[in-house]
Motif scaffolding. Structure first.
Motif, short mmCIF file in Angstrom:
data_model
loop_
_atom_site.label_atom_id
_atom_site.label_comp_id
_atom_site.label_asym_id
_atom_site.label_seq_id
_atom_site.Cartn_x
_atom_site.Cartn_y
_atom_site.Cartn_z
N ILE A 134 0.86 -1.18 0.00
CA ILE A 134 0.00 0.00 0.00
C ILE A 134 0.89 1.23 0.00
CG2 ILE A 134 -1.76 1.28 1.26
CD1 ILE A 134 -2.71 -1.38 2.42
N VAL A 135 0.78 2.02 -1.06
CA VAL A 135 1.64 3.18 -1.23
C VAL A 135 0.95 4.41 -0.67
CG1 VAL A 135 2.83 4.66 -2.90
CG2 VAL A 135 2.70 2.18 -3.28
N GLY A 136 1.67 5.17 0.14
CA GLY A 136 1.12 6.40 0.69
C GLY A 136 1.76 6.76 2.00
N ALA A 137 2.39 7.91 2.07
CA ALA A 137 3.05 8.35 3.29
C ALA A 137 2.35 9.56 3.92
CB ALA A 137 4.51 8.71 3.00
N GLY A 138 1.26 10.03 3.29
CA GLY A 138 0.54 11.17 3.83
C GLY A 138 -0.31 10.78 5.03
N THR A 139 -0.87 11.80 5.69
CA THR A 139 -1.64 11.57 6.90
C THR A 139 -2.83 10.65 6.67
OG1 THR A 139 -1.02 13.77 7.71
CG2 THR A 139 -2.92 12.73 8.75
N ARG A 140 -3.55 10.84 5.56
CA ARG A 140 -4.75 10.04 5.30
C ARG A 140 -4.43 8.55 5.20
NH1 ARG A 140 -9.29 12.82 3.43
NH2 ARG A 140 -9.29 14.90 4.34
N MET A 141 -3.39 8.22 4.43
CA MET A 141 -3.07 6.81 4.26
C MET A 141 -2.39 6.23 5.50
SD MET A 141 -4.51 5.81 1.66
CE MET A 141 -3.88 4.14 1.69
N LYS A 142 -1.69 7.06 6.27
CA LYS A 142 -1.14 6.55 7.52
C LYS A 142 -2.25 6.16 8.49
CE LYS A 142 3.61 7.91 7.84
NZ LYS A 142 4.70 8.33 8.76
N GLU A 143 -3.35 6.90 8.45
CA GLU A 143 -4.50 6.53 9.26
C GLU A 143 -5.05 5.16 8.83
OE1 GLU A 143 -5.91 7.80 11.96
OE2 GLU A 143 -4.32 9.29 12.04
N VAL A 144 -5.09 4.93 7.52
CA VAL A 144 -5.55 3.63 7.01
C VAL A 144 -4.61 2.52 7.47
CG1 VAL A 144 -5.92 2.28 4.92
CG2 VAL A 144 -6.75 4.63 5.03
N LEU A 145 -3.30 2.76 7.37
CA LEU A 145 -2.33 1.75 7.79
C LEU A 145 -2.43 1.47 9.28
CD1 LEU A 145 0.75 2.92 5.69
CD2 LEU A 145 -0.65 0.90 5.30
N ARG A 146 -2.65 2.52 10.07
CA ARG A 146 -2.83 2.31 11.50
C ARG A 146 -4.06 1.46 11.78
NH1 ARG A 146 -1.72 8.26 11.77
NH2 ARG A 146 0.48 8.49 12.32
N ALA A 147 -5.13 1.73 11.04
CA ALA A 147 -6.36 0.96 11.22
C ALA A 147 -6.12 -0.51 10.87
CB ALA A 147 -7.47 1.55 10.36
N ILE A 148 -5.38 -0.77 9.80
CA ILE A 148 -5.07 -2.15 9.43
C ILE A 148 -4.30 -2.84 10.54
CG2 ILE A 148 -3.72 -3.60 7.83
CD1 ILE A 148 -4.34 -1.53 5.66
N SER A 149 -3.30 -2.15 11.09
CA SER A 149 -2.47 -2.76 12.14
C SER A 149 -3.29 -3.07 13.39
CB SER A 149 -1.30 -1.84 12.49
OG SER A 149 -1.73 -0.67 13.15
N ARG A 150 -4.33 -2.27 13.63
CA ARG A 150 -5.18 -2.50 14.81
C ARG A 150 -6.13 -3.68 14.62
NH1 ARG A 150 -7.26 3.44 16.91
NH2 ARG A 150 -5.31 4.13 17.84
N VAL A 151 -6.76 -3.75 13.46
CA VAL A 151 -7.84 -4.72 13.30
C VAL A 151 -7.37 -6.06 12.75
CG1 VAL A 151 -8.54 -4.15 10.92
CG2 VAL A 151 -10.26 -4.87 12.60
N ALA A 152 -6.25 -6.09 12.02
CA ALA A 152 -5.82 -7.33 11.37
C ALA A 152 -5.64 -8.50 12.36
CB ALA A 152 -4.54 -7.10 10.58
N PRO A 153 -5.05 -8.29 13.53
CA PRO A 153 -4.84 -9.44 14.44
C PRO A 153 -6.11 -9.96 15.07
CG PRO A 153 -3.33 -7.62 14.93
CD PRO A 153 -4.40 -7.07 14.04
N THR A 154 -7.22 -9.26 14.93
CA THR A 154 -8.47 -9.66 15.56
C THR A 154 -9.29 -10.55 14.62
OG1 THR A 154 -9.89 -7.86 14.74
CG2 THR A 154 -8.47 -7.39 16.64
N GLU A 155 -10.45 -10.99 15.10
CA GLU A 155 -11.37 -11.77 14.28
C GLU A 155 -12.55 -10.93 13.79
OE1 GLU A 155 -11.22 -15.25 13.41
OE2 GLU A 155 -9.16 -14.74 13.92
N SER A 156 -12.50 -9.63 14.03
CA SER A 156 -13.64 -8.76 13.76
C SER A 156 -13.93 -8.61 12.27
CB SER A 156 -13.40 -7.37 14.37
OG SER A 156 -13.26 -7.46 15.77
N THR A 157 -15.22 -8.45 11.96
CA THR A 157 -15.63 -8.11 10.61
C THR A 157 -15.21 -6.67 10.31
OG1 THR A 157 -17.52 -9.59 10.80
CG2 THR A 157 -17.61 -7.93 9.07
N VAL A 158 -14.79 -6.43 9.07
CA VAL A 158 -14.31 -5.10 8.68
C VAL A 158 -15.13 -4.61 7.49
CG1 VAL A 158 -12.33 -3.73 7.92
CG2 VAL A 158 -11.97 -5.70 9.43
N LEU A 159 -15.52 -3.34 7.55
CA LEU A 159 -16.25 -2.71 6.44
C LEU A 159 -15.39 -1.59 5.88
CD1 LEU A 159 -18.82 -2.39 4.74
CD2 LEU A 159 -19.70 -0.85 6.51
N LEU A 160 -15.03 -1.69 4.61
CA LEU A 160 -14.23 -0.69 3.93
C LEU A 160 -15.16 0.26 3.19
CD1 LEU A 160 -11.43 -2.99 2.46
CD2 LEU A 160 -11.49 -1.84 4.68
#
Length: 457
Positions: A134-160
């Motif tokens: 995933i390419v992007g170093a700006g604030t918006r995409m860093k927020e997306v990357l942070r969200a991925i790092s938070r939810v990926a280890p869980t079993e939760s359903t994700v809505l994009l």
């Protein structure tokens, strides 16, 4: 996180806003302030911040109300609650609503500084190969990357959530590859591409003879993905009948093949995506409310490309690298000219990243190796201003250009001091809106951003 983290103070106490703002500015942070909860929410809806210091008790909207609306909208910016009326109940309520920490006023300055540093440090995403694409170093995409790092280890359903072409499938795959299910199957289906009967068979399987052409028994995708992840793209397009069947999978973790009554247990994580306004669809009765709440356990909003122009150079570089890997050495592209990059950065990209990738592939083909020049880009990119004048433009950048026809000409200042003055004047005239200022100056948004840094603005 950007080089200079942005902190928003929301507090109706002017003395606290000024004093704490000065303290944090001395620490090297960029500090903004809002005198009320409503004013703070207005800023947070339109701007990106790395942290919020939020007063609990304010006239009008309270801090808890602000925090509740913030988290309900999917904004996970770190929030430190501040109050002079500390109680256990208020602390618990704030933390339950998603506050990152809780301090009482008057704050110990060293404690406040240390907490801010610690929270900002742990906000940096720790990601593996799945998200590295995933390419992007700006604030918006860093927020997306942070969200991925938070939810990926869980079993939760994700809505994009996000417009078509923003890269939701790539994010869904990254969630799978960063999860404990990474060694198990990952399957994807476009729910809008299949008729209801075909989609049901594709997802749940069918028995032999269940319908004309069903000559053999077949497993569905939920069975095939057992232990792994299934990505349901364009979930907002499924019929009411299919919505009920999907709800059963999410609630009971079981499926029924078409033509049978036997239930089969499945263990599948669901990541869904849509560009539709599901909330309005729920109100209109077009989408089941119970399914909506099952899907929106954890939402990630994927920004449109026009909202993260700072990522365009990186996306261009990644696209050219992929092209050069696939072609003969004589067809490899050596880079992009400054004029071409200006056009790429200024264009509004209604088709988002998907359109950018297609435009770059076209440019790579017609350039026949060497360097991509402005005239190698597709006509719609080169002639964006002409499209506006004929009524075909869209987005803030194009609307700004329509209001400023002089933006068609490249702006060249006679000297640096004069250029700085003109940039300052353009920003004042545009009420600080950089997109409109760039259009009025006749330069790309990326160029303006670079010049703001150069001149310390």
């Amino acid at each position: 996180m950007p080089d200079t983290p942005r902190i928003l103070i929301i507090d109706d106490d002017r003395a606290f806003r000024v004093g704490t703002g000065a303290l944090l500015a001395d620490e090297g942070y960029q500090v903004e302030a809002a005198p009320s909860g409503d004013a703070g929410l207005d800023r947070l809806r339109t701007e990106d911040f790395d942290m919020v210091l939020l007063d609990l008790r304010m006239e009008g909207r309270t801090g808890l109300s602000v925090l509740e609306e913030l988290r309900g909208s999917g904004n996970d910016v770190p929030v430190v609650m501040l109050t002079g009326f500390a109680t256990v109940d208020s602390a618990v309520a704030a933390l339950k609503l998603g506050a990152d920490d809780y301090l009482t006023k008057p704050c110990d300055n060293s404690l406040l500084r240390s907490k801010i540093k610690a929270i900002l440090a742990r906000r940096e995403p720790v990601l593996g190969a799945g998200a590295a694409r995933i390419v992007g170093a700006g604030t918006r995409m860093k927020e997306v990357l942070r969200a991925i790092s938070r939810v990926a280890p869980t079993e939760s359903t994700v809505l994009l959530r996000g417009a078509t072409g923003t890269g939701k499938e790539l994010i869904a795959r990254a969630i799978h590859e960063e999860s404990p299910r990474r060694s198990r199957p990952y399957l994807t289906v476009n729910c809008s591409a299949l008729a209801e009967g075909l989609l049901e068979s594709e997802l749940f399987g069918h028995a032999r003879g269940a319908f004309t052409g069903a000559v053999n028994e077949r497993k569905g995708m939920f069975e095939e993905a057992n232990g792994g992840t299934i990505f349901l793209d364009e979930i907002g397009d499924v019929s009411p009948g299919m919505q009920a069947k999907l709800l059963r999978v999410l609630q009971e973790r079981e499926v029924v093949r078409v033509g049978t009554s036997r239930t089969l247990q499945v263990d599948v994580r669901v990541v869904a995506a849509t560009h539709r306004d599901l909330e309005s669809m729920v109100e209109e009765g077009a989408f089941r409310k119970d399914l909506y709440f099952r899907l929106k356990v954890f939402q990630i909003r994927v920004p449109e490309l026009r909202d993260r122009p700072e990522d365009i150079p990186s996306l261009v570089g990644a696209a050219l690298a992929r092209w050069n890997e696939r072609v003969e050495p004589t067809r490899r592209v050596q880079g992009v000219s400054e004029d071409a990059m200006e056009l790429l950065s200024a264009y509004d990209w209604p088709g988002n990243v998907r359109e950018l990738m297609a435009s770059l592939e076209y440019a790579c083909i017609v350039s026949e190796g060497g360097r991509i020049m402005a005239h190698h880009l597709p006509e719609e990119v080169r002639d964006g201003a002409s499209s506006i004048s004929s009524g075909n433009g869209s987005g803030e950048a194009r609307r700004a250009e329509a209001r400023a026809p002089e933006a068609v000409r490249r702006y060249v200042a006679p000297d640096a001091e004069s250029e700085r003055e003109k940039i300052v004047k353009a920003l004042e005239d545009a009420d600080g809106n950089r997109t409109r200022a760039a259009a009025a100056l006749g330069m790309g948004r990326t160029t303006l951003w670079q010049k703001l840094k150069e001149y310390g603005l």
